[in-house]
Structure formats: C-alpha cells, structure tokens
Write a protein that holds these residues in place. Structure first.
Motif, mmCIF file in Angstrom:
data_model
loop_
_atom_site.group_PDB
_atom_site.id
_atom_site.type_symbol
_atom_site.label_atom_id
_atom_site.label_comp_id
_atom_site.label_asym_id
_atom_site.label_seq_id
_atom_site.Cartn_x
_atom_site.Cartn_y
_atom_site.Cartn_z
ATOM 1 N N ALA A 197 29.232 -37.591 34.766
ATOM 2 C CA ALA A 197 29.273 -37.565 36.226
ATOM 3 C C ALA A 197 29.935 -38.837 36.757
ATOM 4 O O ALA A 197 30.118 -39.826 36.035
ATOM 5 N N ALA A 198 30.278 -38.810 38.026
ATOM 6 C CA ALA A 198 30.871 -39.982 38.671
ATOM 7 C C ALA A 198 29.916 -41.166 38.600
ATOM 8 O O ALA A 198 28.698 -40.996 38.505
ATOM 9 N N LEU A 199 30.475 -42.364 38.662
ATOM 10 C CA LEU A 199 29.662 -43.574 38.599
ATOM 11 C C LEU A 199 28.566 -43.566 39.653
ATOM 12 O O LEU A 199 27.427 -43.960 39.383
ATOM 13 N N GLU A 200 28.905 -43.118 40.852
ATOM 14 C CA GLU A 200 27.938 -43.117 41.942
ATOM 15 C C GLU A 200 26.754 -42.206 41.629
ATOM 16 O O GLU A 200 25.603 -42.545 41.901
ATOM 17 N N ALA A 207 32.948 -45.422 48.769
ATOM 18 C CA ALA A 207 31.554 -45.024 48.540
ATOM 19 C C ALA A 207 30.707 -46.170 47.989
ATOM 20 O O ALA A 207 29.636 -45.932 47.439
ATOM 21 N N TRP A 208 31.205 -47.402 48.133
ATOM 22 C CA TRP A 208 30.497 -48.563 47.605
ATOM 23 C C TRP A 208 30.203 -49.543 48.738
ATOM 24 O O TRP A 208 30.889 -49.560 49.753
ATOM 25 N N TRP A 261 28.221 -52.353 44.881
ATOM 26 C CA TRP A 261 27.497 -51.314 44.135
ATOM 27 C C TRP A 261 27.637 -49.994 44.888
ATOM 28 O O TRP A 261 27.926 -49.985 46.087
ATOM 29 N N PRO A 262 27.395 -48.865 44.213
ATOM 30 C CA PRO A 262 27.453 -47.575 44.908
ATOM 31 C C PRO A 262 26.491 -47.546 46.095
ATOM 32 O O PRO A 262 25.296 -47.815 45.959
ATOM 33 N N ALA A 263 27.021 -47.199 47.269
ATOM 34 C CA ALA A 263 26.264 -47.358 48.507
ATOM 35 C C ALA A 263 25.081 -46.409 48.613
ATOM 36 O O ALA A 263 23.989 -46.811 49.029
ATOM 37 N N VAL A 264 25.256 -45.137 48.263
ATOM 38 C CA VAL A 264 24.170 -44.171 48.418
ATOM 39 C C VAL A 264 22.986 -44.544 47.525
ATOM 40 O O VAL A 264 21.831 -44.515 47.951
#
Length: 288
Positions: free
Chosen positions: A55-58, A126-127, A143-146
């Motif tokens: 999956a994506a990093l996020e 998205a970070w 870092w990934p924001a969500v």
C-alpha cells in the motif's frame, strides 16, 4: 462569565485528570513498517507485527497508528504521556540555511512549501511538516498528515498526551558517540536509512533512502551523491545499525573501497537509548 457549579466541577475534574497524567511515568512507542512497539516502562514491552504491504506510504502509516491506538486501549494504562519514535521510512526531512534575521512563521512556511515541492514533488500534498531553527539552519521533517492527525485525535480521545514525536534517526544520533561531532552519520533500519552531516556548528544536511537488497550499493552511492552536491570533502561516516540484523559488513567494505573511513566506534548507541531499546524489541521477537 460566572460558571455554574456543574461547569466548575467539570473544569476541576479535567484539571485533576491532566495532573494525574503528568504525574504518571511516560510511555514509549515505536512505529515501524514491520511492527509497532509499546513500552509502558513498568511492564514488559508489547510488540505487534504488521503484515507486509504494498500500500501507499500514507496508508501503511495509518495502519501503524491504528495498531498503536489499539495496543494502548488493550493495555489499559490509564491516561499517560506518550513519547513516539517514528521510523524514517515515513520521514521526509529538509535542512536549509537561514542566514540573516529571523524570518516570520509565514515566511518559513513559504520557503518550506517551495523546497518540499522541489525535493519530493506531489507526495507532499498528503504530508505535514514541523520545523525548528537551530542556529543558522532550519530543520524540518514531514510525516503523512492523515496518520499524524489520527494519532493526535486518538490519543486525545483516550486522555493520553503526545509528549514528543521524533524521527528514529534523530533519536539515534542524539545518543551516538561521535568523534568531535564532525562527520557523516548513517542510521540504518530494516526498511530505511538516513544520512546526516554533522559539524560542530550543527546539522548541515539530512536525507532518507529506502533499504533494499542492494543496500551495499545504494547507501554508499547516496552518500557520495550528497557529499558531491554539498562540495563536502569529509569522508568519515559513523554507521549505526539500529536492530543489528542488517548485515552491514558489505556496506562497510563498499564504503572503505570508495575512500570512506568508518570509525571503530561506529554503531555504538547508549544501552538505555530509546531508539535502540525499541528496535531491539522488534528484533528479539523475530518480526524484523
């Protein structure tokens, strides 16, 4: 406005709860792609392996955060302060010179937004980054924001306090023994490595690479690229292997063959250092 007895009672209850949180011993946690570690300090650490994912990093980061929140709920530790260390697999750093008078926060945000787009492209949409000024250098990490917001919200909902959140490489280098504080530092995990340039004046650069089967080639190549980009003729590297299972013999040999010196003390971390302790928990349980 004068509070009613009910509202006053509620305020006092919250204040007392916060006081108890800060009086209790803090909890430590490590978020890594292969596992999450929760160390309450008063009992044996808990390690929960994460499934391999493309999956994506996020998305992977959100999975690690959700796992940590579930582990905290299951541990029933009461309201605690939490020190979180995050694998550099999910870190995107910047180190920028900031000569002259101190810029405003708005000016710093403009500079970082421009530089992050230039270095990392659309990934940064998205970070979320945080930053601090250290002397003449501006040091930022994204870092990934969500996932980061999910961590904050989840801790707040359960009454925990996020005391610190630190990239794994930063925690490691602060506990490493380095000659005169001058040279390069390579921090190797199972899934990522960081390369930092340290001088007596502070950190001059920081980059993250992804580990793979060709680490013995990719790490020296990235190091050489960074040194050339900065016009830096220093060829000394402290190499820190955080979980001890990365087999860095070939990496050391490749570095020596290309003119680098790896000091004898390389790889040393204070035994009680948080990053070392948490990484060893993963390695000891065979999840790395």
């Amino acid at each position: 406005m004068t509070g009613t007895p009910a509202s006053t009672s509620s305020v006092l209850a919250r204040a007392l709860a916060q006081g108890r949180t800060w009086l209790r011993a803090p909890v430590a946690a490590l978020l890594a792609p292969q596992a999450v570690v929760l160390d309450p300090g008063t009992a044996a650490p808990t390690v929960r392996a994460l499934p391999a994912s493309d999956a994506a990093l996020e998305v992977q980061f959100e999975t690690a955060v959700d796992t940590l929140l579930q582990m905290l709920d299951a541990a029933a530790l009461g309201q605690r302060r939490l020190h979180v260390v995050v694998s550099d697999f999910w870190a995107r750093p910047l180190v920028l010179p900031m000569a002259g008078p101190s810029p405003t926060e708005a000016e710093v945000e403009i500079v970082l937004a421009t530089q992050y787009r230039r270095n990392y492209g659309s990934l940064m949409q998205a970070w979320q980054w945080c930053w601090a000024r250290h002397g003449a250098q501006l040091v930022a990490v994204a870092w990934p924001a969500v996932g980061l917001q999910r961590l904050r919200d989840g801790l707040a909902a359960s009454g925990h306090v996020l005391a610190t959140a630190r990239p794994l490489a930063v925690d490691a280098v602060l506990g490493a023994r380095q000659a005169a504080g001058n040279g390069w530092v390579g921090v190797v995990e199972r899934d990522a490595f960081s390369l930092l340039r340290r001088t007596p004046a502070g950190w001059q650069s920081w980059s993250v690479g992804v580990c793979g089967p060709d680490l013995a080639r990719s790490l020296p190549l990235q190091l050489q690229r960074e040194a050339s980009r900065q016009g830096d003729d220093c060829r000394v590297l402290d190499l820190l292997d955080l979980d001890g299972g990365n087999g860095l013999g070939m990496v050391r040999q490749a570095l020596v063959e290309t003119g680098w010196t790896v000091p004898a003390h390389s790889g040393y971390l204070a035994p009680g250092k948080l990053s070392r302790r948490l990484c060893q928990q993963i390695a000891a349980r065979g999840t790395a």
